[in-house]
Motif scaffolding. Structure first.
Motif, PDB file in Angstrom:
ATOM      1  N   ALA A  61       0.863  -1.238   0.008  1.00 45.79           N
ATOM      2  CA  ALA A  61       0.187  -0.113   0.052  1.00 45.79           C
ATOM      3  C   ALA A  61       0.912   1.288  -0.123  1.00 45.79           C
ATOM      4  CB  ALA A  61      -0.980   0.068   1.141  1.00 45.79           C
ATOM      5  N   LEU A  62       0.365   2.324  -0.583  1.00 45.45           N
ATOM      6  CA  LEU A  62       1.050   3.662  -0.430  1.00 45.45           C
ATOM      7  C   LEU A  62       0.923   4.367   0.993  1.00 45.45           C
ATOM      8  CD1 LEU A  62      -0.605   5.289  -3.728  1.00 45.45           C
ATOM      9  CD2 LEU A  62       1.760   4.418  -3.427  1.00 45.45           C
ATOM     10  N   ASP A  63       1.849   5.155   1.108  1.00 44.71           N
ATOM     11  CA  ASP A  63       1.977   5.669   2.525  1.00 44.71           C
ATOM     12  C   ASP A  63       1.438   6.874   2.803  1.00 44.71           C
ATOM     13  OD1 ASP A  63       2.611   6.038   5.187  1.00 44.71           O
ATOM     14  OD2 ASP A  63       4.690   6.334   4.806  1.00 44.71           O
ATOM     15  N   PHE A  64       0.368   7.143   3.616  1.00 39.96           N
ATOM     16  CA  PHE A  64      -0.456   8.570   3.426  1.00 39.96           C
ATOM     17  C   PHE A  64      -0.141   9.301   4.624  1.00 39.96           C
ATOM     18  CE2 PHE A  64      -2.637   5.732   0.668  1.00 39.96           C
ATOM     19  CZ  PHE A  64      -3.094   6.467  -0.471  1.00 39.96           C
ATOM     20  N   PHE A  65      -0.228  10.503   4.910  1.00 42.48           N
ATOM     21  CA  PHE A  65      -0.318  11.410   6.073  1.00 42.48           C
ATOM     22  C   PHE A  65      -1.687  10.940   6.665  1.00 42.48           C
ATOM     23  CE2 PHE A  65       2.802  13.971   3.608  1.00 42.48           C
ATOM     24  CZ  PHE A  65       3.559  14.236   4.796  1.00 42.48           C
ATOM     25  N   PRO A  66      -1.623  11.227   7.963  1.00 38.03           N
ATOM     26  CA  PRO A  66      -2.983  11.074   8.593  1.00 38.03           C
ATOM     27  C   PRO A  66      -4.153  11.913   8.020  1.00 38.03           C
ATOM     28  CG  PRO A  66      -1.354  11.207  10.493  1.00 38.03           C
ATOM     29  CD  PRO A  66      -0.802  11.417   9.137  1.00 38.03           C
ATOM     30  N   ILE A  67      -5.348  11.478   7.820  1.00 33.48           N
ATOM     31  CA  ILE A  67      -6.450  12.149   7.242  1.00 33.48           C
ATOM     32  C   ILE A  67      -6.693  13.257   8.398  1.00 33.48           C
ATOM     33  CG2 ILE A  67      -8.819  12.266   6.771  1.00 33.48           C
ATOM     34  CD1 ILE A  67      -8.643   9.170   5.990  1.00 33.48           C
ATOM     35  N   ASP A  68      -6.638  14.541   7.630  1.00 36.91           N
ATOM     36  CA  ASP A  68      -6.739  16.121   8.440  1.00 36.91           C
ATOM     37  C   ASP A  68      -7.893  16.852   7.816  1.00 36.91           C
ATOM     38  OD1 ASP A  68      -6.793  18.213   9.973  1.00 36.91           O
ATOM     39  OD2 ASP A  68      -4.549  18.128  10.104  1.00 36.91           O
ATOM     40  N   SER A  69      -8.978  16.925   8.414  1.00 38.07           N
ATOM     41  CA  SER A  69     -10.137  17.810   7.469  1.00 38.07           C
ATOM     42  C   SER A  69      -9.555  19.338   7.527  1.00 38.07           C
ATOM     43  CB  SER A  69     -11.292  17.640   8.025  1.00 38.07           C
ATOM     44  OG  SER A  69     -11.513  17.931   9.623  1.00 38.07           O
ATOM     45  N   SER A  70      -8.778  19.841   8.220  1.00 36.47           N
ATOM     46  CA  SER A  70      -8.362  20.985   8.323  1.00 36.47           C
ATOM     47  C   SER A  70      -7.575  21.379   6.839  1.00 36.47           C
ATOM     48  CB  SER A  70      -7.432  21.545   9.362  1.00 36.47           C
ATOM     49  OG  SER A  70      -6.093  20.703   9.313  1.00 36.47           O
ATOM     50  N   TYR A  71      -7.160  20.461   6.235  1.00 32.99           N
ATOM     51  CA  TYR A  71      -6.332  20.627   4.688  1.00 32.99           C
ATOM     52  C   TYR A  71      -7.652  20.742   3.748  1.00 32.99           C
ATOM     53  CZ  TYR A  71      -1.781  19.991   6.861  1.00 32.99           C
ATOM     54  OH  TYR A  71      -0.873  20.253   7.595  1.00 32.99           O
ATOM     55  N   ARG A  72      -8.809  20.608   4.069  1.00 29.44           N
ATOM     56  CA  ARG A  72      -9.974  20.653   3.171  1.00 29.44           C
ATOM     57  C   ARG A  72     -10.404  22.187   3.258  1.00 29.44           C
ATOM     58  NH1 ARG A  72     -15.061  21.445   2.866  1.00 29.44           N
ATOM     59  NH2 ARG A  72     -16.449  20.628   1.334  1.00 29.44           N
ATOM     60  N   VAL A  73      -9.919  22.854   2.015  1.00 21.98           N
ATOM     61  CA  VAL A  73     -10.516  24.278   2.256  1.00 21.98           C
ATOM     62  C   VAL A  73     -11.323  24.918   1.324  1.00 21.98           C
ATOM     63  CG1 VAL A  73      -8.353  24.803   3.625  1.00 21.98           C
ATOM     64  CG2 VAL A  73      -8.299  25.031   1.093  1.00 21.98           C
ATOM     65  N   GLU A  74     -12.266  25.929   1.282  1.00 26.67           N
ATOM     66  CA  GLU A  74     -12.880  26.476   0.385  1.00 26.67           C
ATOM     67  C   GLU A  74     -12.017  27.773  -0.303  1.00 26.67           C
ATOM     68  OE1 GLU A  74     -17.068  28.746   0.260  1.00 26.67           O
ATOM     69  OE2 GLU A  74     -17.268  26.874   0.942  1.00 26.67           O
ATOM     70  N   ALA A  75     -11.875  27.818  -1.437  1.00 25.56           N
ATOM     71  CA  ALA A  75     -11.247  28.823  -2.027  1.00 25.56           C
ATOM     72  C   ALA A  75     -11.989  29.500  -3.127  1.00 25.56           C
ATOM     73  CB  ALA A  75     -10.071  27.975  -3.018  1.00 25.56           C
ATOM     74  N   GLU A  76     -11.635  30.869  -3.047  1.00 23.93           N
ATOM     75  CA  GLU A  76     -12.262  31.790  -4.000  1.00 23.93           C
ATOM     76  C   GLU A  76     -11.407  31.407  -5.384  1.00 23.93           C
ATOM     77  OE1 GLU A  76     -12.745  36.459  -5.523  1.00 23.93           O
ATOM     78  OE2 GLU A  76     -11.677  35.707  -3.281  1.00 23.93           O
ATOM     79  N   PHE A  77     -12.598  31.252  -6.454  1.00 23.19           N
ATOM     80  CA  PHE A  77     -11.611  31.127  -7.829  1.00 23.19           C
ATOM     81  C   PHE A  77     -12.043  32.083  -8.629  1.00 23.19           C
ATOM     82  CE2 PHE A  77     -12.630  29.547 -12.179  1.00 23.19           C
ATOM     83  CZ  PHE A  77     -11.425  28.984 -12.381  1.00 23.19           C
ATOM     84  N   VAL A  78     -10.900  32.479  -9.349  1.00 27.56           N
ATOM     85  CA  VAL A  78     -10.769  33.705 -10.252  1.00 27.56           C
ATOM     86  C   VAL A  78     -10.429  33.219 -11.752  1.00 27.56           C
ATOM     87  CG1 VAL A  78     -10.111  36.190 -10.734  1.00 27.56           C
ATOM     88  CG2 VAL A  78     -10.545  35.347  -8.514  1.00 27.56           C
ATOM     89  N   ARG A  79     -11.291  33.173 -12.658  1.00 29.33           N
ATOM     90  CA  ARG A  79     -11.155  32.829 -14.054  1.00 29.33           C
ATOM     91  C   ARG A  79      -9.963  33.534 -14.616  1.00 29.33           C
ATOM     92  NH1 ARG A  79      -9.573  30.670 -18.500  1.00 29.33           N
ATOM     93  NH2 ARG A  79     -11.089  29.824 -19.921  1.00 29.33           N
ATOM     94  N   SER A  80      -8.851  33.132 -15.227  1.00 31.79           N
ATOM     95  CA  SER A  80      -7.795  34.017 -15.870  1.00 31.79           C
ATOM     96  C   SER A  80      -8.545  34.443 -17.302  1.00 31.79           C
ATOM     97  CB  SER A  80      -6.908  33.090 -16.540  1.00 31.79           C
ATOM     98  OG  SER A  80      -6.081  32.608 -15.225  1.00 31.79           O
ATOM     99  N   LYS A  81      -8.231  35.519 -17.571  1.00 33.84           N
ATOM    100  CA  LYS A  81      -8.674  36.172 -18.997  1.00 33.84           C
ATOM    101  C   LYS A  81      -7.443  36.421 -19.888  1.00 33.84           C
ATOM    102  CE  LYS A  81     -12.129  39.267 -16.608  1.00 33.84           C
ATOM    103  NZ  LYS A  81     -12.568  40.648 -16.297  1.00 33.84           N
ATOM    104  N   ASP A  82      -7.694  35.832 -21.020  1.00 34.37           N
ATOM    105  CA  ASP A  82      -6.820  35.883 -22.052  1.00 34.37           C
ATOM    106  C   ASP A  82      -5.453  35.380 -21.784  1.00 34.37           C
ATOM    107  OD1 ASP A  82      -8.629  37.383 -23.727  1.00 34.37           O
ATOM    108  OD2 ASP A  82      -7.912  39.263 -22.553  1.00 34.37           O
ATOM    109  N   ALA A  83      -5.528  33.984 -20.895  1.00 31.15           N
ATOM    110  CA  ALA A  83      -4.230  33.256 -20.720  1.00 31.15           C
ATOM    111  C   ALA A  83      -3.919  32.876 -22.165  1.00 31.15           C
ATOM    112  CB  ALA A  83      -4.568  32.433 -19.750  1.00 31.15           C
ATOM    113  N   ALA A  84      -2.365  33.057 -22.138  1.00 30.93           N
ATOM    114  CA  ALA A  84      -1.650  32.435 -23.424  1.00 30.93           C
ATOM    115  C   ALA A  84      -1.341  31.021 -23.319  1.00 30.93           C
ATOM    116  CB  ALA A  84      -0.544  33.107 -23.859  1.00 30.93           C
ATOM    117  N   PRO A  85      -1.462  29.994 -23.881  1.00 31.69           N
ATOM    118  CA  PRO A  85      -1.043  28.628 -23.856  1.00 31.69           C
ATOM    119  C   PRO A  85       0.730  28.737 -23.908  1.00 31.69           C
ATOM    120  CG  PRO A  85      -2.595  28.775 -25.665  1.00 31.69           C
ATOM    121  CD  PRO A  85      -2.358  30.081 -25.609  1.00 31.69           C
ATOM    122  N   PHE A  86       1.153  27.792 -22.912  1.00 31.92           N
ATOM    123  CA  PHE A  86       2.451  27.799 -22.773  1.00 31.92           C
ATOM    124  C   PHE A  86       2.955  26.314 -22.989  1.00 31.92           C
ATOM    125  CE2 PHE A  86       0.707  27.361 -18.600  1.00 31.92           C
ATOM    126  CZ  PHE A  86       1.789  26.517 -17.996  1.00 31.92           C
TER     127      PHE A  86
END
Length: 205
Positions: A61-86
């Motif tokens: 099995a893979l090794d995981f950090f202990p489950i911690d709900s404090s690392y689940r956060v609600e973020a404000e999302f801002v869509r980029s405008k005229d972002a150029a591919p790179f």
């Protein structure tokens, strides 16, 4: 980057009574355990696993950090405008085309952060991945407790201006397990000056 998670449904916790809060935490822990079990199943499957043959033979099995709900956060999302591919830098000479799709702003452990969210031009041409977004980040556990090259989180295009970031679902790129893979390198602007002790740890062979 090869792994693409299933669409993550929005997580809602109703603060009505201590009993309901406890139940919600139990449900959340179960959700993360399902994520971990899916990863372990993938890695144990010879047809899907990125592991080298000798590592796969010994894999438990893979090794995981202990489950911690404090690392689940609600973020404000801002869509980029005229972002150029790179051309995204990778661990090999491959340079896939990406686009900065937007930015997320959030608070974690009392500190405010801004991270860039990306979209792969190759993946968005495929119907099943058209809403797929990609977060690459580094943090201060890299090289000690987690993979030195950073970790990834799969996301979906949000309906509005809010987006859930759950670092308990952070996973390693395939090149953390096998050098034959070509993996995107997290841009410097997505370096977090703190320890993110959540998600998958580095692979111990």
């Amino acid at each position: 980057m090869k792994r693409i998670n299933k669409i993550v449904l929005a997580w809602m916790i109703t603060l009505l009574s201590p009993g309901i809060v406890a139940h919600s935490q139990t449900d959340y822990t179960s959700e993360i355990k399902v994520f971990q079990e899916e990863l372990n199943t993938e890695f144990a499957n010879p047809e899907e696993s990125p592991l080298k043959e000798e590592d796969l033979a010994e894999f438990k099995a893979l090794d995981f950090f202990p489950i911690d709900s404090s690392y689940r956060v609600e973020a404000e999302f801002v869509r980029s405008k005229d972002a150029a591919p790179f051309k995204m830098e990778t661990t090999t000479a491959r340079r896939p085309i990406y686009e900065k799709y937007g930015e997320v702003y959030f608070t974690l452990a009392g500190n405010k952060y801004r991270l860039n969210i990306y979209q792969s031009h190759d993946l968005r041409e495929k119907e099943e991945y058209r809403t797929y977004l990609f977060l690459l980040f580094t943090d201060q556990t890299n090289g000690s407790e987690s993979y030195g090259g950073g970790r990834f989180i799969d996301l979906q295009i949000p309906d509005g201006e809010q987006l859930i970031l759950d670092f308990n679902k952070a996973y390693n790129p395939y090149c953390a397990y096998n050098a034959k893979y070509s993996c995107p390198i997290p841009p410097k602007e997505n370096d977090m000056p703190m320890e993110i002790r959540a998600g998958v740890k580095k692979f111990h062979d």
